[in-house]
Design an enzyme around this catalytic site. Structure first.
Site, short mmCIF file in Angstrom:
data_model
loop_
_atom_site.label_atom_id
_atom_site.label_comp_id
_atom_site.label_asym_id
_atom_site.label_seq_id
_atom_site.Cartn_x
_atom_site.Cartn_y
_atom_site.Cartn_z
N ASP A 160 0.90 -1.09 0.17
CA ASP A 160 -0.07 0.05 -0.19
C ASP A 160 0.94 1.18 0.10
OD1 ASP A 160 -1.76 2.05 0.37
OD2 ASP A 160 -2.57 1.38 2.28
N ILE A 161 1.17 1.79 -1.23
CA ILE A 161 1.94 2.95 -1.18
C ILE A 161 1.84 4.23 -0.18
CG2 ILE A 161 2.75 2.36 -3.63
CD1 ILE A 161 1.21 4.82 -4.78
N ASN A 205 1.88 5.65 -11.49
CA ASN A 205 0.75 5.62 -11.86
C ASN A 205 -0.34 5.34 -11.05
OD1 ASN A 205 -1.07 4.37 -14.17
ND2 ASN A 205 -1.04 2.68 -12.90
N TYR A 257 -10.58 15.23 -7.32
CA TYR A 257 -9.85 14.29 -7.94
C TYR A 257 -8.87 15.24 -9.05
CZ TYR A 257 -8.76 11.56 -11.99
OH TYR A 257 -8.03 10.96 -12.92
N ALA A 260 -8.31 18.23 -8.91
CA ALA A 260 -7.05 19.13 -8.17
C ALA A 260 -6.04 18.19 -7.69
CB ALA A 260 -7.85 19.71 -6.78
N LYS A 302 -4.84 15.81 -9.55
CA LYS A 302 -4.01 15.70 -11.06
C LYS A 302 -3.36 16.98 -11.26
CE LYS A 302 -4.74 11.15 -11.23
NZ LYS A 302 -3.59 10.32 -11.22
#
Length: 255
Positions: A65-66, A92, A156, A158, A160
């Site tokens: 889980d990053i 990604n 979402y 924001a 990106k």
């Protein structure tokens, strides 16, 4: 100078791809491996990662889980322990979230930013010493909505937008180390993202149909079409390209 995208450019290079269990991440892991790279495919679902790894011997699965505190260092160390370094980081992994302003909560906003902004930042920090040694590359995965408004999913969009600005700022900061930082910004692409966002099958179908109708080229993208450009941006043959965000969306951003 080597031709852009030549397979030899990735022979024995070490590439970390997050979100490698499906969609763009799986396509990217396979594309890098087929080009000769040694790929660490990272994601939360061991079974999905194993399915990716079974498709090419150059891919090793690493479940994590990053967003966990120790995960960025553990991910990078896994690649270093296995192959001795890191040449490319592909950020990604991310999540889409439909969240109208009237339904926004602090916890959902924090969760979205932690996955889409904080985790990529900390992975890049962990990889940095190794990328400095190899004059490596970071490629982030943004979205058309990183630079285009999106009703009912502003937070979402924001995240990106933040990732795109990080891309440009890191490119400037890391240029003296000869580390290149670029991003792709896909439009609607076939993946499990909508289902993972908790939407019903009927709603997913309706959204996909509506998106295809709005795209000038008349269809949603395929993960392999995005993966192609991830390779090209990471390729040392593109050595004078940094700080760019390449939109791959069938013309959607033109509307």
């Amino acid at each position: 100078m080597a031709a852009m995208g030549a397979e030899a450019e990735f022979t024995d290079r070490v590439v970390i791809v997050t979100g490698a269990g499906s969609g763009i991440g799986r396509a990217a892991a396979l594309a890098f491996a087929r080009a000769g790279a040694r790929v660490l495919g990272v994601g939360r679902r061991q079974e999905a990662l194993d399915a990716t790894a079974r498709r090419h011997p150059g891919i090793a699965a690493f479940a994590a889980d990053i967003c966990a505190d120790e995960a960025p260092d553990a991910v990078v160390q896994a690649a270093v322990d296995r192959w001795g370094g890191v040449d490319v980081l592909v950020n990604n992994a991310g999540a889409t979230a439909l969240m109208p302003l009237a339904e926004a909560t602090a916890s959902r906003i924090d969760e979205l930013f932690r996955l889409n902004v904080t985790a990529p930042s900390l992975l890049a920090r962990a990889a940095l010493p190794h990328l400095r040694r190899t004059s490596g590359a970071i490629v982030n995965v943004s979205s058309t909505y990183g630079h285009r408004p999106m009703a009912h999913a502003a937070h979402y969009a924001a995240t990106k937008s933040a990732l795109e600005h990080l891309t440009r700022s890191w490119a400037l900061e890391l240029a003296p180390d000869r580390i290149r930082v670029n991003a792709v910004a896909p439009g609607p692409t076939e993946s499990d993202a909508l289902t993972a966002a908790g939407l019903s099958a009927d709603m997913v179908d309706r959204i996909k149909h509506d998106e295809a109708d709005r795209i000038p080229l008349g269809r949603r993208g395929e993960p392999e079409e995005v993966a192609t450009w991830l390779l090209r941006l990471a390729d040392p043959g593109s050595g004078w390209l940094t700080g760019q965000v390449l939109t791959i969306d069938g013309g959607l951003e033109l509307l």
